[in-house]
Design a protein around this motif. Structure first.
Motif, PDB file in Angstrom:
ATOM      1  N   CYS B 258       1.176  43.025 -20.052  1.00  0.00           N
ATOM      2  CA  CYS B 258       1.086  41.882 -19.149  1.00  0.00           C
ATOM      3  C   CYS B 258       0.862  40.605 -19.955  1.00  0.00           C
ATOM      4  O   CYS B 258      -0.036  40.533 -20.792  1.00  0.00           O
ATOM      5  N   CYS B 261      -2.671  38.737 -18.737  1.00  0.00           N
ATOM      6  CA  CYS B 261      -4.018  39.242 -19.007  1.00  0.00           C
ATOM      7  C   CYS B 261      -4.067  40.012 -20.320  1.00  0.00           C
ATOM      8  O   CYS B 261      -5.105  40.555 -20.679  1.00  0.00           O
ATOM      9  N   GLY B 265      -5.723  43.721 -17.241  1.00  0.00           N
ATOM     10  CA  GLY B 265      -5.591  43.970 -15.815  1.00  0.00           C
ATOM     11  C   GLY B 265      -5.819  42.700 -15.027  1.00  0.00           C
ATOM     12  O   GLY B 265      -6.835  42.022 -15.232  1.00  0.00           O
ATOM     13  N   CYS B 266      -4.875  42.359 -14.167  1.00  0.00           N
ATOM     14  CA  CYS B 266      -5.001  41.149 -13.350  1.00  0.00           C
ATOM     15  C   CYS B 266      -4.129  41.353 -12.118  1.00  0.00           C
ATOM     16  O   CYS B 266      -3.391  42.318 -12.032  1.00  0.00           O
ATOM     17  N   CYS B 269      -0.279  41.966 -12.587  1.00  0.00           N
ATOM     18  CA  CYS B 269       0.204  43.278 -13.048  1.00  0.00           C
ATOM     19  C   CYS B 269      -0.418  44.395 -12.219  1.00  0.00           C
ATOM     20  O   CYS B 269      -0.399  45.550 -12.621  1.00  0.00           O
TER      21      CYS B 269
HETATM   22 ZN   LIG Z   1      -2.099  41.380 -16.010  1.00  0.00          ZN
END
Ligand SMILES: [Zn+2]
Lengths: 803, 340
Positions: B258, B261, B265-266, B269
């Motif tokens: 991604c 991030c 993790g965001c 994504c």
């Molecule tokens: Zn992300």
């Protein structure tokens, strides 16, 4: 496809972590859209033991319970459930807890007695439909233990995006099989009735038959073996239709499926467990009693379960009794045949319906179901007797009943498992890495293939649940994915240049875009679909909306809508261009099998607003708007870039220009003012559209740069009405010959003053004369100008203006 | 007048007022009768040696006089401006002209095609209206197969439809050119998806195709990973996952770390740390056979990606509809011109 982690655990006999399952599946067979923990909202609920139950002083139907919820002192809780008993354990939601559905518990008085929390029913916890009483817990857990720790309801949904080629992954068994290959272990179906228990014996005797047979008094006839190549029927008598046991309802609810009754739930359970759709219908409603599988007739109608009358066609397979069609095969049944509360005897259908037949049927009828979804992708034709046996076992476990006669198996043309040959060297040939034969065999057998050496090759028997594997390359894919795509190196190897030249159309479009962007315009990309923009605009047969029902046949209408959009946002200065495809009917007639429309590349431009940005240094803060002369410049630019073999002429009608091919005169472009839905403050809107000729631009050649000085002469002419500047220029050039290097219009004068005769205008031309080889003399130039003026007078009655 | 006498006059210049300065200019440098001009006029009469010497000195002096006069003129102008309060405020904005630019999707398409050009791929194009044969069946879609569901098509009558991907150009290319084939195929595609933030009934696609002796899954991975690292950043991590397309076997989805991030993790994504960028695979032998290419001898790989989606990922554009709206502010923002 939603799979339940707990269901997979039951099949694999081992605990699993949902995210690990998801990662493994994604790396090995199918993308995972989501991992959704279930019952997270029960975190505040605890196990409580009721110590005493007293009558509520002010309400007959309520009790006041003394509850040990693990706290320092027992709590008083008002309860309305008829089944509450002292000494038993129940789920308890303390004050402050929020239940599924959003109810937040507060301390409050109920008919004058303060209640410190709530004893909960299954429905209140989102665990089922039962709300007749509170949920009695069979647990030894100490009061205060979190409910989720004491009761095995915690689960995760793993949402798989199963591709159309992998029907086997539409069941828990298929998914568990992949996990066993990846994580180790074996898949065993749990004994039904006790889903987490060991495997039970499976009775599987069926009576193989051809096109017809009788089972327990029911005549079964397979008249459409093309639509239903294999068709099994069992008859079960004396079943009791009632709500499903909790374990069965939970299994289905963990997938988001509603529990209906024990019979329907049992068939759904088998569908989600081993991918065999089943249909149970009521023997009492069956006329004959007979089951006939045939093509529907053209006029046949059926009222499906959803209450809609459906017209069938001979392209569909119908399941009928002795008199009428009662079921659209593989898609949906009817109220006339369905199992109801009063049903005692059932006919259980276990069929293989031909995938494309099901697909066409459900598309034609506009309905689909979990069953049709699976039939359409192809179920395991070889494992049907085992599937039916498991279904019978499950139904008898949850609904009772007995089977007096073994099921019939109508299979007119029995099939053998398919074998596909695999060459070991072909694996390396395609994957770029040599995989040793033992590893190939191990990988294939881990998901149910049976590989045996046959000469130089491997003969690989394909299991019935893998209809997608039909040729060698399919097996190579199995090797690649089971070995793991990560195991192949990222190594850029030498390559040969290709034989395809870079597309001239793309090169041409690149040039167009550069030209227009450099001229201060922004590129737009508008929708090629819109309302009809011409009488013969090509219609889309199945549009999404009437506003997007036609292909564009020109770029300008779409660009005008974009200008209007900008106006609506209060933006006055809009300069857009687009290069794109427009569609015209082909001359070949619309009846041919592949009469594709003609596609043309076009360049469109729209201009409105200020000619240039304002600047503080200007005399006036108002910058003049673009007008038709700005447009003409852009038209000249566009035509030179897009169709250099064209001449620009004034349009026959209206204010504007056309671009005409020099040879033949076909119109390739137009420029002029445009109509639009304009706010009052907007400037005039101008536009042009040119058809793009694909081709390389002509290469400029070097010519010696002049060393002799130019001679400039300005000619102020009186031009009579009807004589164009272009006509004057033709004469000037003709007479001026090669010495006349440039001709520019300096100004135009119209008006009563200045002594111009009525109906004429004054135009001043600047003539630039030069001879590349020598300095021109004044006398020469004067003589030449004289000849030019005479010719003008003679040909066009244009005279020099007297000053 | 001698040159050294003239040089003395230099000293007068910094003290001269405007009128005196004009007189000095005429007296010394005037084109008709300026003192220095007179000296230069005599040069042709001198012998070569003297001419060179005098000429050089005279020209040097001329430059000095000019510079001194220029400096004095500017100083006088500044003084005058200061006295009248009309100084030039050089912080005032410059005079702008209209600037144009290319659509961000065009820029991304070009950038992608350029990267693949470095890897030996030329561009190929084909019509947007296609036959079912080229769009589906030659690409090994079985008739009436559920794989067709993801390709819900706009039909134009008969078997003509708006192509649902640029893959039919694979067929057209393989039927017209012998291997080795290395092409990228940009173009508009159509699917019956109503507009929402991430769907559009019309979208751009870039397809790629390589067919030759000896191409393997390793070449596929290496080519596409190289692309990702050139397009995003040299340390971009990629991963390949199994997928399904009727026209490739094996098929693979390629994810990149991604870009927002960096894998943590965001929302963009969906907390996975990865972004799906393209679908790919080894060309299915049935496709080669359908095009008359010897599938025993030749192998190949193909892929497809959406430049709009990639632009959204890279620039944080939240809604695909923005690409079509042609809001001048959006076009200007992404036109490749530095905004003010
Ligand atoms: Zn992300």
């Amino acid at each position: 496809m939603i799979v339940s982690r707990r269901w997979l655990e039951a099949l694999l006999g081992r605990p699993l972590v949902a995210q690990e399952v998801a990662d493994r599946l994604a790396a090995q067979c199918a993308p995972v859209d989501a991992v959704i923990p279930l019952h997270q909202d029960l975190g505040a609920v605890v196990v409580a033991r009721v110590q005493d139950v007293k009558q509520h002083p002010n309400a007959d139907r309520l009790t006041v319970c003394v509850v040990d919820a693990g706290g320092a002192a027992p709590l008083e809780v008002v309860c309305g459930a008829p089944n509450v008993q002292a000494g038993k354990a129940y789920p308890f939601a303390p004050v402050g807890a929020t239940l599924p559905g959003g109810l937040k518990l507060e301390r409050r008085k109920i008919r004058g007695v303060e209640s410190n929390g709530m004893l909960c029913s299954a429905k209140e916890l989102g665990l089922g439909a039962d709300h007749a009483g509170i949920l009695e817990l069979d647990t030894d857990a100490a009061p205060g233990t979190p409910f989720l720790d004491a009761v095995p309801v915690r689960d995760d949904q793993i949402v798989l995006d199963v591709s159309a080629n992998r029907p086997d992954l539409l069941s828990h068994k298929g998914v568990a099989r992949e996990l066993a290959a990846g994580l180790g272990g074996t898949v065993k179906l749990p004994t039904v009735g006790r889903p987490d228990g060991p495997t039970g014996a499976v009775p599987s005797a069926v009576r193989p038959s051809g096109h017809q047979a009788v089972v327990d008094g029911v005549a079964v006839r397979l008249e459409d073996p093309e639509g239903a190549p294999r068709y099994l029927i069992a008859v079960l008598r004396g079943v009791t239709v009632r709500p499903s046991p909790a374990w069965l309802a939970h299994r289905l609810s963990s997938l988001g499926q509603r529990s209906i009754n024990n019979i329907v739930d049992a068939t759904n359970y088998i569908l989600f467990e081993i991918n065999q759709p089943l249909h149970a219908f009521d023997l009492a409603k069956l006329r004959g009693p007979a089951v006939v599988v045939r093509r529907a007739t053209a006029s046949e109608r059926i009222v499906t379960l959803d209450g809609v009358t459906r017209s069938l066609t001979p392209e569909m397979t119908a399941i009928c009794d002795a008199e009428r069609a009662t079921i659209v095969a593989g898609v949906m049944g009817s109220a006339d045949s369905e199992v109801s509360q009063s049903t005692t005897d059932i006919v259980l259908e276990c069929a293989y319906f031909q995938p494309t037949r099901i697909r066409r049927t459900r598309r034609a009828l506009g309905i689909s179901s979990e069953s049709s979804y699976r039939f359409e992708r192809g179920i395991d034709m070889l494992a049907m007797p085992e599937a039916l046996a498991r279904a019978i076992e499950l139904i008898r476990a949850v609904a009772g009943g007995e089977m007096r006669e073994a099921p019939v198996d109508l299979w007119p043309e029995p099939q053998q498992p398919r074998s596909v040959f695999l060459r070991e060297d072909r694996v390396a040939h395609l994957l770029g890495v040599a995989v040793p034969r033992p590893e190939i065999e191990r990988l294939l057998s881990s998901v149910g293939f049976v590989a045996a050496p046959k000469g130089e090759r491997l003969a690989v028997q394909v299991p019935g649940w893998r209809p997608d594997v039909t040729r060698e390359v399919d097996l190579i894919e199995e090797v690649a994915r089971l070995r793991g795509y990560d195991s192949f190196p990222v190594e850029l190897r030498p390559y040969r240049l290709g034989t395809v030249p870079d597309a001239p159309a793309e090169q041409t479009l690149d040039r167009m875009r550069e030209t227009l962007a450099r001229a201060g315009l922004f590129e737009a990309r508008t929708l090629p679909l819109g309302p009809a923009d011409a009488p013969d605009a090509i219609a889309v047969v199945n549009p999404l909306s009437a506003e997007e029902a036609h292909l564009r046949s020109q770029l300008l209408p779409g660009l005008v809508r974009r200008v209007e959009h900008n106006w609506a946002l209060g933006q006055r200065d809009v300069r857009l261009f687009e290069v794109g495809t427009v569609f015209r009917p082909s001359g070949r007639g619309a009846d041919g099998p592949s009469s594709l429309p003609d596609e043309q590349l076009r360049l469109g431009v729209v201009l409105t607003g200020a000619r240039h940005p304002s600047h503080w240094s200007a005399q006036s803060s108002k910058v003049p708007d673009m007008d038709i002369w700005d447009l003409k410049h852009h038209f000249e630019l566009a035509v030179a870039a897009a169709c250099p073999a064209c001449d620009i002429r004034p349009a026959e009608s209206g204010t504007g220009w056309v671009a005409l091919e020099s040879d033949g005169g076909e119109q390739r472009g137009w420029a002029g003012p445009l109509e639009a839905d304009a706010p009052k403050w907007a400037g005039s809107l101008l536009g042009l559209e040119v058809r793009i000729a694909v081709g390389a631009p002509s290469l400029p050649r070097y010519e010696a740069l002049p060393t002799q000085p130019p001679v400039l002469r300005d000619l102020s002419l009186v031009v009579p009405g009807g004589v164009t500047a272009a006509a004057v220029a033709v004469v000037l050039r003709r007479v001026g010959g090669t010495l006349l290097e440039r001709l520019d219009v300096l100004d135009e004068y119209r008006g009563a003053g200045g002594g111009l005769p009525e109906g004429t205008r004054g135009v001043t031309w600047r003539c630039t004369f030069r001879d590349p080889d020598r300095t021109l003399t004044e006398r020469e130039i004067d003589a030449l100008l004289g000849r030019m003026l005479s010719a003008l007078e003679e040909d066009l009655a244009v005279r020099r203006r007297q000053t | 007048m001698r040159l050294d006498e003239l040089r003395e006059r230099l000293k007068e210049i910094p003290q001269a007022d405007a009128r005196r300065l004009q007189e000095l200019k005429t007296e010394l440098l005037g084109r008709r009768a300026g003192a220095l001009t007179e000296i230069l006029k005599t040069l042709p009469t001198l012998d070569a040696e003297t001419r060179k010497q005098v000429g050089g000195a005279a020209n040097a002096l001329k430059r000095e006089l000019e510079r001194a006069i220029d400096e004095r003129e500017q100083a006088l102008a500044r003084g005058k401006a200061a006295r009248t309060g009309q100084g030039i405020d050089l912080t005032m904005p410059g005079r702008p002209v209209w600037r144009g630019g290319l659509h961000i999707v065009t820029q991304v398409v070009s950038e992608i095609c350029d990267i693949f050009r470095e890897l030996g791929f030329t561009r190929a194009v084909g019509p947007e209206a296609e036959t079912e044969r080229n769009n589906f069946f030659a690409l090994n879609f079985p008739p009436d197969h559920p794989a067709l569901d993801a390709q819900d098509s706009f039909y134009l009558g008969g078997d003509a439809l708006l192509r649902t991907h640029t893959s039919p150009v694979q067929i057209r290319t393989l039927e017209h050119y012998p291997p080795p084939v290395r092409v990228v195929i940009p173009g508009a595609c159509y699917r019956r998806d109503p507009f929402d933030a991430s769907h559009s009934p019309v979208f751009e696609q870039i397809e790629g195709l390589a067919v030759d002796d000896g191409l393997t899954f390793v070449d596929l991975k290496a080519t596409l990973a190289t692309f990702a690292r050139r397009f995003f950043s040299p340390d971009t991590a990629v991963r390949f996952r199994p997928s399904y397309f009727p026209f490739t076997e094996p098929s693979a989805e390629m994810d990149v770390r991604c870009q927002l991030c960096a894998g943590a993790g965001c929302p963009a994504c969906k907390q996975t740390g990865w972004m799906e960028i393209l679908g790919s695979g080894m060309v299915h032998p049935a496709v080669l056979e359908n095009c008359g290419v010897d599938a025993e001898r030749y192998t190949g790989f193909a892929w497809g990606m959406g430049p709009q989606r990639i632009a959204m990922v890279r620039h944080g554009i939240p809604d695909i509809r923005l690409f079509f709206e042609s809001d001048m502010r959006f076009l200007e923002r992404f036109s490749g011109i530095d905004s003010r």
